[in-house]
Scaffold this motif. Sequence first.
Motif, short mmCIF file in Angstrom:
data_model
loop_
_atom_site.label_atom_id
_atom_site.label_comp_id
_atom_site.label_asym_id
_atom_site.label_seq_id
_atom_site.Cartn_x
_atom_site.Cartn_y
_atom_site.Cartn_z
N ASN A 83 21.11 -64.00 25.48
CA ASN A 83 21.68 -64.75 24.36
C ASN A 83 20.97 -66.08 24.11
O ASN A 83 21.61 -67.09 23.79
CB ASN A 83 23.19 -65.00 24.58
CG ASN A 83 23.99 -63.72 24.70
OD1 ASN A 83 23.58 -62.67 24.20
ND2 ASN A 83 25.12 -63.80 25.37
N ASN A 119 19.05 -67.89 21.55
CA ASN A 119 18.73 -67.78 20.13
C ASN A 119 17.25 -68.08 19.88
O ASN A 119 16.63 -68.87 20.61
CB ASN A 119 19.59 -68.73 19.32
CG ASN A 119 21.07 -68.38 19.39
OD1 ASN A 119 21.41 -67.21 19.56
ND2 ASN A 119 21.93 -69.38 19.28
N GLN A 120 16.72 -67.47 18.84
CA GLN A 120 15.30 -67.62 18.56
C GLN A 120 14.92 -69.08 18.31
O GLN A 120 13.83 -69.51 18.67
CB GLN A 120 14.93 -66.76 17.35
CG GLN A 120 13.43 -66.65 17.12
CD GLN A 120 13.09 -65.64 16.05
OE1 GLN A 120 13.98 -65.04 15.46
NE2 GLN A 120 11.80 -65.44 15.80
N GLU A 121 15.84 -69.85 17.73
CA GLU A 121 15.52 -71.25 17.45
C GLU A 121 15.44 -72.09 18.72
O GLU A 121 14.82 -73.16 18.72
CB GLU A 121 16.58 -71.84 16.51
CG GLU A 121 18.01 -71.74 17.04
CD GLU A 121 19.03 -72.28 16.06
OE1 GLU A 121 18.82 -73.42 15.56
OE2 GLU A 121 20.03 -71.59 15.80
N LYS A 173 18.71 -56.60 22.37
CA LYS A 173 18.74 -57.96 22.89
C LYS A 173 17.57 -58.21 23.84
O LYS A 173 17.29 -57.39 24.71
CB LYS A 173 20.06 -58.21 23.62
CG LYS A 173 21.28 -58.21 22.69
CD LYS A 173 22.54 -58.54 23.46
CE LYS A 173 23.74 -58.56 22.54
NZ LYS A 173 24.99 -58.90 23.28
N ASN A 202 25.30 -71.62 25.15
CA ASN A 202 25.58 -70.32 24.53
C ASN A 202 24.92 -69.15 25.25
O ASN A 202 25.19 -67.99 24.92
CB ASN A 202 25.11 -70.32 23.07
CG ASN A 202 25.92 -71.29 22.22
OD1 ASN A 202 27.12 -71.47 22.45
ND2 ASN A 202 25.28 -71.91 21.24
N CYS A 203 24.08 -69.44 26.21
CA CYS A 203 23.38 -68.36 26.91
C CYS A 203 24.25 -67.79 28.03
O CYS A 203 25.25 -68.39 28.43
CB CYS A 203 22.05 -68.86 27.49
SG CYS A 203 22.22 -69.82 29.01
#
Length: 441
Positions: free
Chosen positions: A76, A78-80, A233, A259-260
């Motif tokens: 988890n 995120n790409q950003e 994922k 968030n990970c």
Amino acid sequence: MKIKKITSLSWISFVSKRFASVDTKGRTAVTSFLATLGICVGVMTLIVVISVMNGFQMSFIDSILEISSFHARVQNINQEYENDFLDFCDENSQILSVTPFYEAQALMAGEKNGTSSVIIRAIPQNIYQNDVGFHKEIQIMEGDFDLGDNEKTQYFERNAIVLGYSLANHLGVIVGDTVNLLMLSGSSDIELFSEDRIFTVTGIFSCGYQEINSGYAFVSINKAKEYFGKESKKNYGLKFAHYDREMKTINQIQKKFPNCKADSWRNYNRSFFSALKVEKNMLMFLVALIFIVVAVNIYNGMRRIVYERKSEIAVLSALGAKKWAIKAVFIFKGFASGFFGAIVGMFLGILIAHNSDIVFKILSKIMFFIQYIFTAITEPENLIYIQENSTYRIYAEIPARIFPKEVAIITIFGIISPLIASWAASKNVLKMTVSEVLRYE
């Protein structure tokens, strides 16, 4: 006060040595020798057995940690935040490597219609060169670790796959053959059933854990989105400098990237690791019974020594020796037996464990010789069937692992057990009064 304590210790040591110099023959000398020998053999045996057990178990654990679960997995991201996460890992001295990967389950079919369920892991081509632990555990038996991303190979830009040797044997394929991913888990944009997912076998590997040999296959990470789906994922496998101190770094990751999801290797194959731990603890307990037997023998032998020395004890008491000091003489004797036995046993155990392969090979020769002689005497017609036991060869190939902490615990336990036995036996000192002892003498 300090000088008085030193004098007391010197007196205790002197009297104990005098008792030992007198006890050069008879049952007392034999009892002391057997006590020291028992502690020596116990410490040596326990160190060797535990070291071989460590080597056996760590061959499984290393393969799981370096190939399957990594030291930690992070999901988890995120790409950003991906670049920030990779920068954090590069700056953290405890993190040795970061490997992005995708994973899916499949039903694989070989050219000869053999099928098997398998875990397909998509990883970078350079993992075999850059990840030292992965490279060490993956032994290429046939072909190369080629995932089709290397321009210098004949499989460049092809669907290349590397299989475990047990999986390859089950499917009946070799390097150059093809396999088909008949069923493949993934996101909703891919077909569950297909006969068009054809991969060419470029390499066959082996490792120390049979479950990986029979159930793992590797493909290029570039094939993940093509075959696993766009919604699959991405995971990150982390390797640490100390795999058993991973929680501090994991907490830092979760704090910086809330968030990970970060999981330790301890959460994967939990039941398997627990079974290995129980097996090791039970083995230590069973072998440690040697110390209990030796401690009981020391206790009985020390009680006999106290009884045989009752006249000397009475004389020492009459001359002004304190009761605790007389007790300390016998406790010191037990401590000396345990100390010398444990130290010698420790060095012998480490020496044998370091050369366990040679020891097992020698045992194989000895057992073969004994069996050959016995068969030659009883059934000479069966001599042609006598062979060396291959089990010893298998044990010889397992490198023993010596952990200093375990060696220290075993050695200390070898010293403490006779010390406690001597302390318990010394309670019988001066149960009779000095006048009674001298009257009977």
